[in-house]
Design an enzyme around this catalytic site. Structure first.
Site, short mmCIF file in Angstrom:
data_model
loop_
_atom_site.label_atom_id
_atom_site.label_comp_id
_atom_site.label_asym_id
_atom_site.label_seq_id
_atom_site.Cartn_x
_atom_site.Cartn_y
_atom_site.Cartn_z
N HIS A 17 0.84 -1.21 0.00
CA HIS A 17 0.00 0.00 0.00
C HIS A 17 0.88 1.26 0.00
CE1 HIS A 17 -3.04 -2.67 2.32
NE2 HIS A 17 -3.58 -2.46 1.15
N LYS A 41 -17.86 -5.84 7.65
CA LYS A 41 -16.76 -6.73 7.26
C LYS A 41 -15.94 -7.07 8.50
CE LYS A 41 -13.10 -7.08 3.83
NZ LYS A 41 -12.33 -6.39 2.81
N ARG A 90 -2.33 -5.98 -8.36
CA ARG A 90 -1.36 -7.08 -8.35
C ARG A 90 -1.70 -8.02 -9.48
NH1 ARG A 90 -2.78 -7.91 -2.25
NH2 ARG A 90 -4.66 -7.12 -3.25
N SER A 128 -2.77 -7.93 2.86
CA SER A 128 -3.03 -7.79 4.30
C SER A 128 -3.50 -9.12 4.88
CB SER A 128 -4.10 -6.73 4.54
OG SER A 128 -3.65 -5.47 4.10
P1 ADP Z 1 -9.99 -3.33 -0.20
O1 ADP Z 1 -10.72 -3.79 1.02
O2 ADP Z 1 -10.63 -2.17 -0.92
O3 ADP Z 1 -9.55 -4.44 -1.14
P2 ADP Z 1 -7.22 -3.13 0.59
O4 ADP Z 1 -6.73 -2.40 1.79
O5 ADP Z 1 -7.06 -4.60 0.61
O6 ADP Z 1 -8.70 -2.67 0.42
O7 ADP Z 1 -6.52 -2.57 -0.72
C1 ADP Z 1 -6.61 -1.24 -1.13
C2 ADP Z 1 -5.99 -1.08 -2.50
O8 ADP Z 1 -4.60 -1.42 -2.43
C3 ADP Z 1 -6.56 -2.01 -3.58
O9 ADP Z 1 -6.54 -1.30 -4.80
C4 ADP Z 1 -5.59 -3.15 -3.62
O10 ADP Z 1 -5.60 -3.81 -4.87
C5 ADP Z 1 -4.29 -2.42 -3.38
N1 ADP Z 1 -3.23 -3.27 -2.84
C6 ADP Z 1 -3.32 -4.16 -1.83
N2 ADP Z 1 -2.13 -4.77 -1.61
C7 ADP Z 1 -1.26 -4.27 -2.52
C8 ADP Z 1 0.12 -4.51 -2.84
N3 ADP Z 1 0.84 -5.44 -2.21
N4 ADP Z 1 0.68 -3.79 -3.85
C9 ADP Z 1 -0.06 -2.89 -4.52
N5 ADP Z 1 -1.36 -2.61 -4.30
C10 ADP Z 1 -1.97 -3.30 -3.31
#
Ligand code: ADP
Length: 167
Positions: A17, A41, A90, A128
């Site tokens: 992130h 959630k 990803r 995550s």
């Molecule tokens: P959500 O619940 O909206 O999926 P996340 O916190 O999991 O929220 O992810 C937020 C954004 O960050 C999404 O666009 C996700 O694809 C992106 N993201 C998550 N992990 C990574 C990573 N390792 N590298 C790049 N982008 C990521």
């Protein structure tokens, strides 16, 4: 001035992130990280905990702000005056879901543009959810999350272990 939002659960924020936050904040005038307050959630950290972890991780980035929000992400974007929504992609897991969401968001708010950043090679397999599993099993979190997040994960799982089983 172009304002962008980067919204997500951030449960918790990872280096994947943060990589997207750094790269997008170098392009847009202002980036607002939106921490989704999603009570339905099941998340490990509370909204306040997730918000504070993002704030601490981005404190050195002067044009980055963090806010929590609930409701539609496009409404959050409109409320803060953003024209752009940033997402990270990803290779293996994100495309279909992001595409579906992007089409729906475009219908809801045609004026807001989506900008996707390809995840950097070293963070392609960082999520995550996976890192929470690693943390729960006592694995090393080096290079996956900032130190304060690793500490919070360790504390959270230590306190869960000390609670009586909820099953
Ligand atoms: P959500 O619940 O909206 O999926 P996340 O916190 O999991 O929220 O992810 C937020 C954004 O960050 C999404 O666009 C996700 O694809 C992106 N993201 C998550 N992990 C990574 C990573 N390792 N590298 C790049 N982008 C990521």
């Amino acid at each position: 001035m172009t304002i962008a939002i980067y919204a997500g659960s951030f449960d918790p924020i990872t280096h994947g992130h943060l990589d997207i936050i750094k790269r997008s904040s170098s392009i847009f005038d202002k980036l607002i990280v939106g921490v989704y307050d999603r009570p339905e959630k099941r998340l490990l950290f509370s909204t306040e905990e997730r918000l504070q972890m993002v704030k601490q991780a981005t404190i050195h980035l002067k044009n980055v702000e963090t806010q929590s929000y609930s409701g539609l992400t496009v409404d959050f974007a409109k409320n803060v005056g953003a024209k752009v929504m940033v997402r990270g992609l990803r290779m293996s897991s994100d495309f279909e879901r992001e595409f579906e969401m992007a089409m729906m968001n475009k219908k809801l708010a045609p004026d807001i543009e989506l900008v996707c950043f390809m995840a950097s090679l070293e963070f392609q397999f960082l999520s995550s959810s996976l890192l929470k599993e690693v943390a729960q099993l006592g694995g090393c979190l080096e290079n996956m999350v900032p130190d304060h997040v690793a500490d919070a994960l360790r504390k959270k799982f230590a306190s869960e272990l000390s609670q009586p089983s909820r099953k």
